[in-house]
Design an enzyme around this catalytic site. Structure first.
Site, PDB file in Angstrom:
ATOM      1  N   ARG A   1       0.831  -1.208   0.000  1.00  0.00           N
ATOM      2  CA  ARG A   1       0.000   0.000   0.000  1.00  0.00           C
ATOM      3  C   ARG A   1       0.860   1.251   0.000  1.00  0.00           C
ATOM      4  NH1 ARG A   1      -5.259   1.990   2.180  1.00  0.00           N
ATOM      5  NH2 ARG A   1      -5.196   4.155   1.518  1.00  0.00           N
TER       6      ARG A   1
ATOM      7  N   ARG B   1      -5.290   2.288  -4.780  1.00  0.00           N
ATOM      8  CA  ARG B   1      -4.561   1.599  -3.717  1.00  0.00           C
ATOM      9  C   ARG B   1      -4.427   0.116  -4.019  1.00  0.00           C
ATOM     10  NH1 ARG B   1      -9.625   3.536  -0.403  1.00  0.00           N
ATOM     11  NH2 ARG B   1      -9.393   5.040  -2.031  1.00  0.00           N
TER      12      ARG B   1
END
Length: 161
Positions: free
Chosen positions: A83, A92
């Site tokens: 991430r 993401r």
């Protein structure tokens, strides 16, 4: 032991693999037992819309971790999963959010439970209703199924896995 619900999502790279890795990491964490996993849904982005579609869902866990310890754990799992924080509501690799933690209501600078937007979001309510339709939202005091039926969110949510 407390039952908690964690929303998951990904829209970069091998989205399904990111999700599988995150759920596997949850299942290997001391103090967490994965109880149920919703189907995976392909969903439109919310907030920042100039990005690819997400894969989203919800996992039910039983945990002995405190809410803040659980938050710390899922943030570590996100980091281990690659991430990168780009922009708010942006793309993401993996996103994990505590949606509900028992019947607790928490409001701190770091953590808000239940998740403040969940009752407005189809990408959260549809998979949550799949695994816990009778669960009562601790603030709204209505079942997840009822909240899902009253959704005004026009974003597409398509079950794929």
């Amino acid at each position: 032991m407390c039952v908690a619900y964690i929303g998951f999502g990904s829209n970069i790279g091998d989205r399904l693999k990111h999700i599988q890795n995150a759920i596997h990491a949850l299942s290997k964490t001391e103090g967490i037992t994965v109880k149920e996993i919703s189907s995976v849904y392909k969903t439109d982005p919310v907030g920042y819309e100039a990005q690819g579609e997400f894969l989203n869902g919800v996992v039910a866990i039983q945990t002995t971790l405190s809410p803040l310890s659980l938050l710390h754990t899922i943030k570590e799992i996100e980091t281990a999963g690659g991430r990168q924080h780009r922009i708010r509501w942006g793309p993401r690799e993996i996103d994990l959010d505590i949606l509900i933690y028992g019947d607790l209501c928490v409001q701190t600078e770091k953590l808000v439970i239940p998740h403040p937007e969940m009752h407005l979001r189809s990408f959260v309510l549809v998979p949550l209703a799949e695994i816990a339709p009778d669960l009562v939202h601790p603030v709204c005091q209505e079942s997840i199924q009822t909240l899902t039926e009253r959704l005004e969110d026009d974003k597409s949510v398509l079950r794929i896995v």
